[in-house]
Design an enzyme around this catalytic site. Structure first.
Site, PDB file in Angstrom:
ATOM      1  N   ASP A   2      47.979  39.169  46.086  1.00  0.00           N
ATOM      2  CA  ASP A   2      47.753  37.955  45.651  1.00  0.00           C
ATOM      3  C   ASP A   2      48.433  36.754  46.506  1.00  0.00           C
ATOM      4  O   ASP A   2      48.165  35.551  46.216  1.00  0.00           O
ATOM      5  CB  ASP A   2      47.978  37.829  44.045  1.00  0.00           C
ATOM      6  CG  ASP A   2      47.542  38.473  43.333  1.00  0.00           C
ATOM      7  OD1 ASP A   2      46.246  38.521  43.375  1.00  0.00           O
ATOM      8  OD2 ASP A   2      47.941  39.066  42.353  1.00  0.00           O
ATOM      9  N   ARG A  29      39.806  50.514  33.082  1.00  0.00           N
ATOM     10  CA  ARG A  29      39.808  50.417  34.499  1.00  0.00           C
ATOM     11  C   ARG A  29      39.402  51.943  34.728  1.00  0.00           C
ATOM     12  O   ARG A  29      40.289  52.883  34.121  1.00  0.00           O
ATOM     13  CB  ARG A  29      41.296  49.805  34.953  1.00  0.00           C
ATOM     14  CG  ARG A  29      41.538  48.922  34.559  1.00  0.00           C
ATOM     15  CD  ARG A  29      42.674  48.255  35.223  1.00  0.00           C
ATOM     16  NE  ARG A  29      42.718  48.107  36.645  1.00  0.00           N
ATOM     17  CZ  ARG A  29      43.754  47.943  37.490  1.00  0.00           C
ATOM     18  NH1 ARG A  29      44.912  47.738  37.326  1.00  0.00           N
ATOM     19  NH2 ARG A  29      43.346  47.835  38.951  1.00  0.00           N
ATOM     20  N   THR A  65      44.780  41.745  36.710  1.00  0.00           N
ATOM     21  CA  THR A  65      45.822  43.043  36.580  1.00  0.00           C
ATOM     22  C   THR A  65      47.307  42.405  36.794  1.00  0.00           C
ATOM     23  O   THR A  65      47.610  41.969  37.898  1.00  0.00           O
ATOM     24  CB  THR A  65      45.450  44.282  37.449  1.00  0.00           C
ATOM     25  OG1 THR A  65      44.277  44.674  37.318  1.00  0.00           O
ATOM     26  CG2 THR A  65      46.476  45.619  37.222  1.00  0.00           C
ATOM     27  N   THR A 101      39.303  39.294  40.724  1.00  0.00           N
ATOM     28  CA  THR A 101      40.062  40.587  40.811  1.00  0.00           C
ATOM     29  C   THR A 101      39.095  41.579  41.404  1.00  0.00           C
ATOM     30  O   THR A 101      38.123  41.263  41.754  1.00  0.00           O
ATOM     31  CB  THR A 101      39.872  40.855  38.859  1.00  0.00           C
ATOM     32  OG1 THR A 101      40.340  42.166  38.820  1.00  0.00           O
ATOM     33  CG2 THR A 101      38.276  40.749  38.458  1.00  0.00           C
ATOM     34  N   ASP A 136      44.636  36.112  39.020  1.00  0.00           N
ATOM     35  CA  ASP A 136      44.401  37.496  39.252  1.00  0.00           C
ATOM     36  C   ASP A 136      44.470  38.032  37.867  1.00  0.00           C
ATOM     37  O   ASP A 136      44.621  37.379  36.790  1.00  0.00           O
ATOM     38  CB  ASP A 136      45.535  38.117  40.005  1.00  0.00           C
ATOM     39  CG  ASP A 136      45.681  39.473  39.968  1.00  0.00           C
ATOM     40  OD1 ASP A 136      44.508  40.162  40.084  1.00  0.00           O
ATOM     41  OD2 ASP A 136      46.187  40.074  39.867  1.00  0.00           O
TER      42      ASP A 136
END
Length: 1131
Positions: free
Chosen positions: A758, A533, A395, A613, A393
Site C-alpha cells: 500500500d 480468502r 486486508t 484489494t 486496502d
C-alpha cells in the site's frame, strides 16, 4: 569531494577484498560514518540564512529593509521592518537549529557505538564510524548490525542466524539468514578468519531491501550470493550467540541509508491558494503605490511650489516625475503590511497545535497495542477536513488480518469447519458436534476449532490426497502465503509443492486436471461468496535427474551478473508447470471493530470510498456488502470483467448508458448488471445522475481501462458511482487509480493501508494514512498520519479534520481583514498630507501591531476555536460538506474579507478625521494635532479588531479571554510607557510623542470618537450575522442553537425527576426540524452487526442497517437544503 560523488554515481559494480584495507581504499568507498545533520557551528548561520531568504516573503522584506536605509524614500525607520523580520527569521532558525541538534545527537550516538573488528589478527573494539569496507566484524546476540555484511559463520548449525528487521521494514517476526557452507566452516577461529581473503564482486549501492546479487571468489571457486546471505545495517541479531560478517557497504552506501531519502513534499490546497493570494496582494500594493505616486507628481506640479516659495527652497532640478518615483517606493515601504510576513509562521504554529491535539486524543488510543494516533506531518491537518475520496486496502485495513482456517477442498470434497450461512443452524450443529480433537497430535495448533469429523476420518483412513494436502500446508509453512517448496520424502521421491492464487496456479496445471479443476473452481466461488480468502494447492513429482540438471542451471543463473533475474524467473516458470491439483484452502479474515459504523458515517459525509484489494472478485464484493460500502438499496451494481481493451471500453460505455437511463441492449456485453430498479432521472437535470450506484472492476480489466484512450470513460463512470471496488489489483495499479482521480478531479484524496503493497498508494494520495497492523510498519513509515484501527478514521476526519479546516479558514479570514484595515488607513491619509508618505500611526505602533497587539488572539482562535462539539461533529456527518466544497475560505471569501477591511479602514480614518476637524478640547485648546489624531486612530483600531475577533470566536476558553483582553491591556500599557517623560529623556529621537497618550486619553471627546468608530465598524457585521443566522441558518448554526438550548436545560433537568429517558428524537428534531428517529426505534428491524452502546447524540441510532441509512438521509434532506446545493454528477 565532487570527484568522489561523481565516482559514486558511475559505480556499476563493487569489488571488495576481505581483510585488506589498502586494497579497498583505492576505490574510495564511503566509510561507516553517517551524516544526517545539515549544519555545524561554522556553517549554520550562512547556510540557514541563505535557505530562509530563498523564501519569497523573507526576500521581499529584506528588499524593503534595504529601501528603508535610503533617506530619500523612507519615511519609516529601519526598525519597523527589521524587528518583525528578525523575529520571524529567529524563530525559524531556532526551530531549524533544534531539529539539527537532535540529528547531530542521533548521529553521534550511532557513530560512537562499539563493534568488535578483526584487525591485525585480533579482535579490537572500534567505533562504528571507523569501520571500513572489507573489515570482518563479530556480532553478538541482541546487537545492532553496524554495516551491510556478508554472513560468514555463526554459532548456529549450518551457518544459520536470526535477525529482526523492524528498523528496515517494520516487521517484528525474525528472518533467517544462512552463510555459505564454505565460509561457515570458519566458525569462530580467529586465525582462520584473519587469513580469509575472499573477493566479492557485487551490485552497486542501491535501496532494494529484498534483493542482492553478487559472487564470492575464494580458493579458486566461485559462490553465488543472494539476499539470504546478507545482513543489513539496522537489523538486530536475535537468538544467535555470535556471528561473523564481512563489510560490503558502509555508512551512506548501506541499504538503510539509501532508503532514507526525502519523501515527496505535499502541499494543501489552502497553501496553494495562500501563495496565489499573496501574489495578488503584492500586485494590489504596487497598484496603490502607482496611484499615490501619480498623486504626488500632480500635487508637486500644482501645489508644491506654493509651499517651497516661503522657504526659499527652489530646486529646479527636482522634477515632479522624479518625486513621484521616490514616493512610489516610499509607499511600498509604508503599505508593506498588506503582505503579511507573520502569516506563514502563524500558520505553522496553528498546524503544530492541531497535530498535538491528534497525538493527544485518547479516543484514538488503541489500548490493545498501547498505540496512539500520530500526526507524522504538521502541514496537512486542514486538508483532513476536505476529503472527497478515500482509497482503502481491505486486508488488515478493513479486516483484522488474523486468519482463521475455516474450510478446505481436497480432491473435490469440501471439509467445512463451521456452517456460517444460518446462525441458528450453526448453533444447532455445534451442540450436536464437538470440535475435532487434535490433542493426540503433538504438533497440533491448540487454538484450531474444526467441526468436520470427516477430515479426521480421512486422515485415519490414510487417504493419500488428504495426507499430501496437509503435508503441503505443513511444509509451505502458512495457510495464506504464496509459496513453493521442493522436498524429498523418505522414499527418495522429489516433489514440488506449490500454492497460490487460483488465477495464477490454474494456468500451470496438467491437462488431466480438467474435471477436478471444474469442481474446485465451484468450491472456490462458494468460499469467496462467503467472504473467505482462498488459495489453490498443487504439486508435481520431479525426476531426480531432471531436478539435478535444473538445480545446476539455477546455480549458473544465480552466479550470473547480466540478466540474472530474467534467467531465474524463466527457470522457475519451467519447473512450475504440469502441476497436479490437490484442492484449496479457505480462511476467514473478520472485519475490524467499528468498520461498519465508520463507513456509514463517512458515506453520509459525502465521502466516496473505493476499495482496492488483491482478493478475488467474489470475496471483495462480499466484504463490500459486509461493511456497508455496497448495499442492497443501490440502484445498480456494474461489474467490468473484459479481457481486452475493446471489451473493457464497450462495457464501460454500456454501463455509462445504463447509468444515464438510456435504452440499450446488453445482450452482447461482458458486463454484469444487477439492476434493482429502473433509474429515476430528473428530466430537468440534463443527464444528471440521481441514484446510488457501485462499480466493480478486476485487475486485468483495470489494466486496459487505465490506458490513455479508455481512462476518461473509466473515470466518468467511477466518479458517478458512490462506491468503486477494484479487485485483483497490483500495488502499482493502486497508485495509478489514485493518480487518475488526482489528475482529473479537483478533489482531495486519502489513501489508507497497512502493508508494504500500500506504500505507493499512500504516497500518491494527497493524504496517506498507515494502519499499524499485522504486516509490519512499512505503511506507517510512509504515511502522513498513523492510526491503529480503521474506525479512528471517522474521528480523524469528522472531528480533527473538520475543526482544523474550520479554524484555519477563520484564522485566514481574520488575518487578511485586520491587515487591510490596519494598512489602508495610510492610503486615505495620503490624500490629506500631499502624498508625502507620512504615516498615520506612531512608528512603534506599526512595528508592534502584528507581533504584539494582535498576534496571540488570532493564534488562540486558530488553535482552540470550534463551531460545534466533537460529539455533534460525529453525530451529524453532513457538517463535513463545507470543507469538501471549499466554502469557508476561497477567493470569494477573500474578497469579502478585503471589502470588510476596506470598510473598516474608511471608518477608522474618516470618523476621527471628521470629529477632529476644527475641534477644541475640554480646556478650550485646539486638539486637532497629528499626534492626538494618530493615538485616537490607533486606539480605535486595536479596540475594533479586538471586538471583531471576540465576535468571530465561537468557543471561549480561558486562553482566549487572557489573549484578547490581555492584548488590549498590553497596548495601553506600552502606549503610556512609550509616551512617558522617562522614555523620552532616554531616547528623544525614537519616542517623540512625549505626553500625548496621557493628554489624549484624558479627553472624553477622544473616547466618544473611539466608541463611535468601533460601533460603526462592528455594527454592520453584527446585524448581518444576526439576520443570516435567523433567516438562513446553516446546519452548524442550527446545532449551535441546539447546544445552547441543551446547556440551558441541563440545570433544570438536574432538579427535575427523571420520569423517562431522553431519546435522540429531540436532537434529530432540533437539527432537521422534522419528526426525528422514533420510526427506527419502534420498527424492530434487525441490525446487521452489533456494536457497543454509543455515547450520545445521533450516534445512539447505530449506522448498521441499510434501511436506517435511507431513513437518516431522508430525514436530513431538509436540513441540508438550505446549507448546500444538490451535488449531482454530470458527464
Amino acid at each position: 569531494m565532487m570527484f568522489c560523488n561523481k565516482k559514486k554515481l558511475l559505480e556499476v559494480e563493487r569489488v571488495v577484498k576481505a581483510n585488506d584495507r589498502d586494497y579497498n581504499e583505492k576505490f574510495q568507498y564511503a566509510d561507516n560514518r553517517i551524516h544526517t545533520s545539515k549544519y555545524n557551528i561554522l556553517t549554520f548561520l550562512p547556510i540557514n540564512l541563505f535557505e530562509q531568504f530563498q523564501r519569497v516573503a523573507n526576500a521581499y522584506f529584506l528588499f524593503l529593509l534595504i529601501l528603508q536605509l535610503i533617506p530619500e524614500i523612507s519615511s519609516l525607520t529601519w526598525f519597523t521592518t527589521i524587528v518583525p523580520l528578525v523575529l520571524v527569521i529567529s524563530m525559524t532558525a531556532v526551530k531549524d537549529a533544534t531539529d539539527d541538534y537532535f540529528r547531530h545527537k542521533s548521529d553521534n550516538q550511532v557513530n560512537n557505538r562499539q563493534s568488535e573488528v578483526l584487525i591485525n589478527s585480533k579482535l579490537q573494539n572500534e567505533k562504528w564510524m571507523n569501520v571500513k569496507v572489507g573489515d570482518i566484524i563479530k556480532l553478538e546476540n541482541n546487537q545492532f548490525v553496524a554495516a551491510d555484511l556478508l554472513l560468514l559463520s555463526s554459532s548456529e548449525p549450518h551457518g544459520l542466524c536470526y535477525v529482526e528487521t523492524a528498523e528496515l521494514d517494520g516487521e517484528t517476526n525474525l528472518k533467517v539468514r544462512q552463510a555459505l557452507p564454505v565460509t561457515s566452516e570458519l566458525g569462530a577461529d580467529i586465525s582462520s578468519l584473519a587469513k580469509f581473503d575472499g573477493i566479492v564482486i557485487c551490485e552497486a549501492p542501491n535501496n532494494k531491501l529484498d534483493r542482492f546479487s553478487g559472487v564470492l571468489s575464494w580458493k579458486d571457486s566461485k559462490h553465488t550470493l543472494s539476499n539470504q546471505k546478507i545482513i543489513l545495517r539496522g537489523c538486530v541479531l536475535r537468538n544467535t550467540s555470535w556471528c561473523f560478517g564481512m563489510v560490503l557497504f558502509a555508512g551512506p552506501d548501506t541499504k538503510l541509508m539509501q532508503n532514507s531519502g526525502k519523501t515527496k513534499f505535499k502541499r494543501t490546497s489552502i497553501d496553494r491558494l495562500m501563495n496565489t493570494l499573496v501574489l495578488w496582494i503584492f500586485g494590489f500594493l504596487v497598484c496603490l503605490g502607482i496611484i499615490l505616486a501619480i498623486g504626488n507628481s500632480i500635487w508637486e506640479s500644482e501645489v508644491g511650489d506654493q509651499f517651497r516659495a516661503p522657504l526659499f527652497w527652489r530646486e529646479s532640478e527636482k522634477s515632479s516625475l522624479f518625486s513621484g518615483f521616490l514616493t512610489f517606493w516610499s509607499y511600498v515601504i509604508i503599505l508593506n503590511t498588506l503582505v503579511p510576513i507573520s502569516l506563514y509562521v502563524s500558520v505553522e504554529v496553528i498546524r503544530l497545535g492541531h497535530s498535538y491535539f491528534i497525538n493527544w486524543d485518547r479516543k484514538m488510543y488503541y489500548a490493545a497495542k498501547a498505540m496512539p494516533a500520530e500526526a507524522r506531518t504538521t502541514t496537512l491537518n486542514e486538508e483532513l477536513g476536505q476529503i472527497e475520496y478515500i482509497f482503502s486496502d481491505k486486508t488488515g485495513t478493513l479486516t483484522q488480518n488474523i486468519m482463521t482456517f475455516k474450510k478446505c477442498s481436497i480432491n473435490g470434497r469440501v471439509y467445512a469447519g463451521e456452517v456460517l450461512d444460518d446462525p441458528s443452524q450453526k448453533k444447532e450443529i455445534t451442540k450436536k458436534k464437538e470440535a475435532v480433537d487434535f490433542s493426540g497430535k503433538s504438533k497440533s495448533e491448540r487454538t484450531l476449532h474444526f467441526f468436520d469429523h470427516s477430515l479426521m476420518e480421512s486422515i485415519e483412513l490414510g487417504d493419500p490426497k488428504v495426507h499430501e494436502f496437509l503435508r503441503l500446508l505443513a511444509l509451505c509453512h502458512t495457510v495464506m502465503s504464496e509459496e513453493n517448496s521442493a522436498v524429498r520424502n523418505p522414499e527418495g521421491q522429489i516433489k514440488l509443492y506449490s500454492k497460490g492464487a487460483d488465477t495464477i496456479l490454474f494456468e500451470k496445471l496438467h491437462p488431466s486436471n480438467e474435471d477436478l479443476l471444474s469442481v474446485t473452481s465451484d468450491h472456490l466461488s462458494e468460499f469467496a461468496g462467503e467472504g473467505l480468502r482462498t488459495l489453490a494447492i498443487a504439486y508435481r513429482e520431479l525426476d531426480d535427474k531432471y531436478f539435478k540438471m535444473w538445480q545446476k542451471m539455477l546455480e549458473d543463473a544465480n552466479s550470473a551478473i547480466a540478466e540474472r533475474d530474467e534467467r531465474i524467473s524463466g527457470l522457475y516458470e519451467e519447473i512450475e508447470r504440469d502441476l497436479m491439483l490437490l484442492g484449496a484452502t479457505a480462511v476467514e479474515d473478520k472485519l475490524q471493530e467499528g468498520v461498519i459504523e465508520t463507513v456509514t458515517s463517512l458515506s453520509l459525509a459525502n465521502i466516496k470510498i473505493w476499495i482496492l484489494t488483491g482478493d478475488k472478485q467474489e470475496t471483495a464484493i462480499n466484504i463490500g456488502y459486509a461493511c456497508n460500502v455496497l448495499t442492497d438499496a443501490m440502484d445498480a451494481l456494474f461489474v467490468i470483467t473484459g479481457n481486452t481493451a475493446v471489451e473493457v471500453r464497450e462495457e464501460l460505455r454500456k454501463a455509462k448508458e445504463n447509468l444515464l437511463g438510456q435504452n440499450t441492449s446488453f445482450s452482447n456485453g461482458h458486463a454484469v448488471y444487477e439492476n434493482k430498479q429502473r433509474l429515476g432521472l430528473d428530466e430537468g437535470a440534463g443527464g444528471a445522475v440521481t441514484g446510488e450506484y457501485a462499480l466493480v472492476i478486476n485487475g486485468h480489466s483495470l489494466a486496459h481501462a487505465l490506458e490513455s484512450d479508455v481512462e476518461n470513460d473509466l473515470l466518468e463512470l467511477a466518479c458517478a458511482c458512490k462506491t468503486v471496488v477494484c479487485c485483483r489489483v497490483t500495488p502499482l495499479q493502486k497508485a495509478q487509480v489514485v493518480e487518475l482521480v488526482k489528475k482529473h478531479r479537483n478533489a482531495v484524496t486519502l489513501a489508507i493501508g497497512d502493508g508494504a503493497n500500500d506504500v505507493s498508494m499512500i504516497k500518491s494520495a494527497h493524504i496517506g494514512i498507515g494502519i499499524s497492523g499485522q504486516e509490519g510498519l512499512q505503511a506507517v513509515l510512509a504515511s502522513d498520519y498513523a492510526l491503529a484501527q480503521f474506525r479512528y478514521l471517522q474521528r480523524l476526519l469528522l472531528v480533527h479534520g473538520r475543526w482544523s479546516y474550520y479554524r484555519m479558514c477563520k484564522f485566514l479570514c481574520y488575518f487578511f481583514y485586520k491587515n487591510f484595515a490596519f494598512t489602508l488607513v495610510h492610503f486615505w491619509f495620503a490624500f490629506f498630507c500631499g502624498f508625502s508618505a507620512q504615516t498615520v500611526y506612531d512608528q512603534w505602533f506599526i512595528t508592534l501591531f502584528n507581533i504584539v497587539y494582535t498576534s496571540l488572539p488570532v493564534l488562540a482562535m486558530g488553535i482552540f476555536d470550534q463551531d460545534v462539539s466533537e460529539q455533534n461533529s460525529v453525530d451529524c456527518p453532513q457538517l463535513y460538506e463545507p470543507g469538501q466544497l471549499n466554502l469557508l475560505f476561497n477567493k470569494r471569501r477573500f474578497f469579502i474579507c478585503v471589502a470588510h477591511g476596506i470598510y473598516t479602514s474608511l471608518a477608522l480614518f474618516f470618523i476621527p478625521y471628521g470629529a477632529f476637524y476644527n475641534m477644541a478640547g475640554e480646556d478650550g485648546q485646539h486638539i486637532a494635532d497629528y499626534q492626538s489624531f494618530a493615538v485616537t486612530v490607533a486606539t480605535s483600531l486595536v479596540i475594533v479588531v479586538s471586538v471583531q475577533i471576540a465576535l468571530d470566536t465561537s468557543y471561549w476558553t480561558m486562553v482566549n479571554h487572557v489573549f484578547i483582553w490581555g492584548s488590549v491591556a498590553t497596548y495601553f500599557s506600552i502606549l503610556l510607557a512609550m509616551h512617558s517623560d522617562g522614555v523620552f529623556a532616554i531616547f528623544p529621537h525614537q519616542f517623540p510623542f512625549v505626553g500625548n497618550a496621557r493628554r489624549s486619553l484624558s479627553q472624553k471627546f477622544v473616547w466618544l470618537v473611539v466608541l463611535l468608530t468601533a460601533v460603526t465598524s462592528v455594527m454592520p457585521v453584527v446585524v448581518f450575522r444576526f439576520l443570516k443566522m435567523y433567516l438562513y441558518p446553516s446546519l452548524s448554526d442550527q446545532i449551535r442553537r441546539w447546544q445552547k438550548a441543551q446547556r440551558k436545560e441541563r440545570p433544570l433537568r438536574s432538579r427535575r425527576p427523571q420520569t423517562r429517558r431522553s431519546s435522540s428524537r429531540r436532537s434529530g428534531y432540533a437539527f432537521a426540524h422534522q419528526e426525528g428517529y422514533g420510526e427506527l426505534i419502534t420498527s424492530g428491524k434487525n441490525m446487521r452487526a452489533k456494536s457497543p452502546a454509543p455515547a450520545s447524540g445521533l450516534e445512539k441510532t447505530l449506522y448498521n442497517n441499510t434501511s436506517w441509512i435511507e431513513n437518516l438521509c431522508k430525514k436530513t434532506t431538509d436540513a441540508l437544503s438550505g446549507f448546500s446545493p444538490d451535488k449531482t454528477v454530470k458527464f
